[in-house]
Design a protein around this motif. Sequence first.
Motif, PDB file in Angstrom:
ATOM      1  N   GLU A  95      -3.074  20.436   1.970  1.00 26.19           N
ATOM      2  CA  GLU A  95      -3.123  20.531   0.512  1.00 26.19           C
ATOM      3  C   GLU A  95      -3.131  21.989   0.101  1.00 26.19           C
ATOM      4  O   GLU A  95      -4.050  22.727   0.429  1.00 26.19           O
ATOM      5  N   ARG A  96      -2.110  22.406  -0.629  1.00 23.69           N
ATOM      6  CA  ARG A  96      -1.987  23.801  -1.056  1.00 23.69           C
ATOM      7  C   ARG A  96      -1.927  23.860  -2.567  1.00 23.69           C
ATOM      8  O   ARG A  96      -1.112  23.182  -3.181  1.00 23.69           O
ATOM      9  N   LYS A  97      -2.796  24.648  -3.162  1.00 18.71           N
ATOM     10  CA  LYS A  97      -2.804  24.838  -4.613  1.00 18.71           C
ATOM     11  C   LYS A  97      -2.541  26.312  -4.893  1.00 18.71           C
ATOM     12  O   LYS A  97      -2.976  27.179  -4.128  1.00 18.71           O
ATOM     13  N   THR A  98      -1.835  26.599  -5.982  1.00 13.47           N
ATOM     14  CA  THR A  98      -1.554  27.991  -6.342  1.00 13.47           C
ATOM     15  C   THR A  98      -1.895  28.232  -7.801  1.00 13.47           C
ATOM     16  O   THR A  98      -1.900  27.312  -8.617  1.00 13.47           O
ATOM     17  N   TYR A  99      -2.193  29.491  -8.103  1.00 14.41           N
ATOM     18  CA  TYR A  99      -2.465  29.905  -9.482  1.00 14.41           C
ATOM     19  C   TYR A  99      -2.016  31.354  -9.652  1.00 14.41           C
ATOM     20  O   TYR A  99      -2.315  32.177  -8.792  1.00 14.41           O
ATOM     21  N   PRO A 100      -1.299  31.656 -10.728  1.00 12.08           N
ATOM     22  CA  PRO A 100      -0.836  30.758 -11.784  1.00 12.08           C
ATOM     23  C   PRO A 100       0.294  29.849 -11.306  1.00 12.08           C
ATOM     24  O   PRO A 100       0.908  30.107 -10.268  1.00 12.08           O
ATOM     25  N   GLU A 105       4.388  34.911 -13.698  1.00  3.68           N
ATOM     26  CA  GLU A 105       3.536  35.160 -14.866  1.00  3.68           C
ATOM     27  C   GLU A 105       2.184  35.775 -14.469  1.00  3.68           C
ATOM     28  O   GLU A 105       1.248  35.769 -15.257  1.00  3.68           O
ATOM     29  N   TYR A 106       2.097  36.295 -13.262  1.00  2.77           N
ATOM     30  CA  TYR A 106       0.815  36.816 -12.763  1.00  2.77           C
ATOM     31  C   TYR A 106       0.232  37.902 -13.649  1.00  2.77           C
ATOM     32  O   TYR A 106      -0.983  38.055 -13.745  1.00  2.77           O
ATOM     33  N   LYS A 107       1.080  38.674 -14.333  1.00  3.24           N
ATOM     34  CA  LYS A 107       0.589  39.792 -15.153  1.00  3.24           C
ATOM     35  C   LYS A 107      -0.294  39.319 -16.301  1.00  3.24           C
ATOM     36  O   LYS A 107      -1.093  40.090 -16.828  1.00  3.24           O
ATOM     37  N   ALA A 188      -2.410  44.435 -23.686  1.00  6.88           N
ATOM     38  CA  ALA A 188      -1.224  44.734 -24.487  1.00  6.88           C
ATOM     39  C   ALA A 188      -0.144  43.666 -24.271  1.00  6.88           C
ATOM     40  O   ALA A 188       0.514  43.237 -25.214  1.00  6.88           O
ATOM     41  N   LEU A 189       0.002  43.232 -23.041  1.00 10.23           N
ATOM     42  CA  LEU A 189       0.980  42.202 -22.722  1.00 10.23           C
ATOM     43  C   LEU A 189       0.663  40.890 -23.440  1.00 10.23           C
ATOM     44  O   LEU A 189       1.551  40.194 -23.920  1.00 10.23           O
TER      45      LEU A 189
END
Length: 196
Positions: A95-100, A105-107, A188-189
């Motif tokens: 089971e592998r989960k990722t974020y984001p 969109e990591y910034k 700012a982003l």
Amino acid sequence: MPVSRQSLFRPALLLLGTLALQACAQQSTQPIASPNAAQLTHACQPTETVGFSCELQGGQVLSLCASPGFNDFKGKPIENPGYAYLALINAQGLERKTYPADAREYKKHMFTGVTMAAWPYLVVATAKGDFFYVNENVEMPVSATRDNLPPGWSLPPDHGDSLCKQVKHRDHLSTTLLQIVDEEERDALLGNTPTR
């Protein structure tokens, strides 16, 4: 007296049998590595950069992963075309989960800063708030705020000062942190007004 073919091959077969038994005896004393053991040192894809990785209580592995070449980008971090994400994988590697969800969109979810003791750090946040923290100080524990975890994520109960039971990778943390936007760039982003 003619020599039979069986009598010619018998010594060779005895020798092969003896060698095979010796090999088996030697092999049984050697630990056999699980095929998943190597991949469980991190949860990143084989070609990705492992910025940080640790084993959690209960065997899960948590990793900061980045795109190939992420750390080699020469421009400003805000312009880095690569991607980065946190990955969580269970002890069996299934089971592998990722974020984001969209690593490009990591910034919007990751930012760096510097502690008062001058240690660079990384924070990863969900819409609820900061949930992951690590810094360059090897003595400093890695921490998580369980109330702010991404949907579907679960971490083992807190066992003392650090989220990590054992750090597996930390060699590329410095160079990965240099490529992640700082708090002001992230604000700012996102169009946020800095609160400081």
